[in-house]
Motif scaffolding. Structure first.
Motif, PDB file in Angstrom:
ATOM      1  N   UNK A 275       8.212   6.214  -6.634  1.00  0.00           N
ATOM      2  CA  UNK A 275       9.373   5.614  -7.281  1.00  0.00           C
ATOM      3  C   UNK A 275       9.528   4.138  -6.919  1.00  0.00           C
ATOM      4  N   UNK A 276       9.249   3.811  -5.680  1.00  0.00           N
ATOM      5  CA  UNK A 276       9.338   2.428  -5.208  1.00  0.00           C
ATOM      6  C   UNK A 276       8.075   2.103  -4.432  1.00  0.00           C
ATOM      7  N   UNK A 277       7.634   0.853  -4.558  1.00  0.00           N
ATOM      8  CA  UNK A 277       6.409   0.431  -3.890  1.00  0.00           C
ATOM      9  C   UNK A 277       6.645  -0.858  -3.110  1.00  0.00           C
ATOM     10  N   UNK A 278       6.070  -0.918  -1.921  1.00  0.00           N
ATOM     11  CA  UNK A 278       6.177  -2.095  -1.065  1.00  0.00           C
ATOM     12  C   UNK A 278       4.771  -2.520  -0.674  1.00  0.00           C
ATOM     13  N   UNK A 279       4.448  -3.790  -0.906  1.00  0.00           N
ATOM     14  CA  UNK A 279       3.168  -4.340  -0.461  1.00  0.00           C
ATOM     15  C   UNK A 279       3.336  -4.750   0.998  1.00  0.00           C
ATOM     16  N   UNK A 280       2.802  -3.933   1.903  1.00  0.00           N
ATOM     17  CA  UNK A 280       3.004  -4.180   3.332  1.00  0.00           C
ATOM     18  C   UNK A 280       2.291  -5.432   3.824  1.00  0.00           C
ATOM     19  N   UNK A 281       1.405  -6.021   3.013  1.00  0.00           N
ATOM     20  CA  UNK A 281       0.750  -7.263   3.418  1.00  0.00           C
ATOM     21  C   UNK A 281       1.618  -8.477   3.100  1.00  0.00           C
ATOM     22  N   UNK A 282       2.639  -8.305   2.253  1.00  0.00           N
ATOM     23  CA  UNK A 282       3.505  -9.424   1.849  1.00  0.00           C
ATOM     24  C   UNK A 282       4.964  -9.231   2.223  1.00  0.00           C
TER      25      UNK A 282
END
Length: 112
Positions: free
Chosen positions: A34-41
């Protein structure tokens, strides 16, 4: 392993927030995230009130993911196993079977 976790969690009605590199976001969205987070940014440690964290990487992600949990939330870590050469018994695969057993119980509030 995270891909399987997304599918199992969605099957059990969870709202899924996944952390992955941006290039993997379209695939994870197809799986149901449902939600996505780019852990590199982005620093996902700013998120709050997460019910369940599945830590498949460890390193510094473990302590950072603890900060996201709501009081009484659950953190599951993937145990690292020593791989045996040539795909012998115990070489991979066990984590997926364990995830299929543990994650549904975790989501339903059953035995841990």
């Amino acid at each position: 392993m995270g891909q399987l976790a997304v599918q199992i969690a969605k099957e059990h009605g969870a709202h899924v927030l996944a952390t992955a590199r941006a290039v993997k976001h379209p695939f994870l969205r197809e799986l149901g995230a449902d939600e996505l987070v780019d852990y590199t940014r982005s620093d996902f440690a700013g998120l709050r009130d997460v019910d369940v964290v599945l830590d498949t990487i460890s390193n510094d992600y473990g302590p950072r993911s603890l900060a996201t949990l709501k009081p009484g939330g659950i953190r599951r870590r993937r145990r690292r196993r020593r791989r045996r050469p040539h795909g012998g018994a115990g070489a991979g695969g066990g984590g997926r079977a364990a995830l299929r057993r543990v994650l549904p119980r975790t989501l339903s509030g059953g035995p841990r």
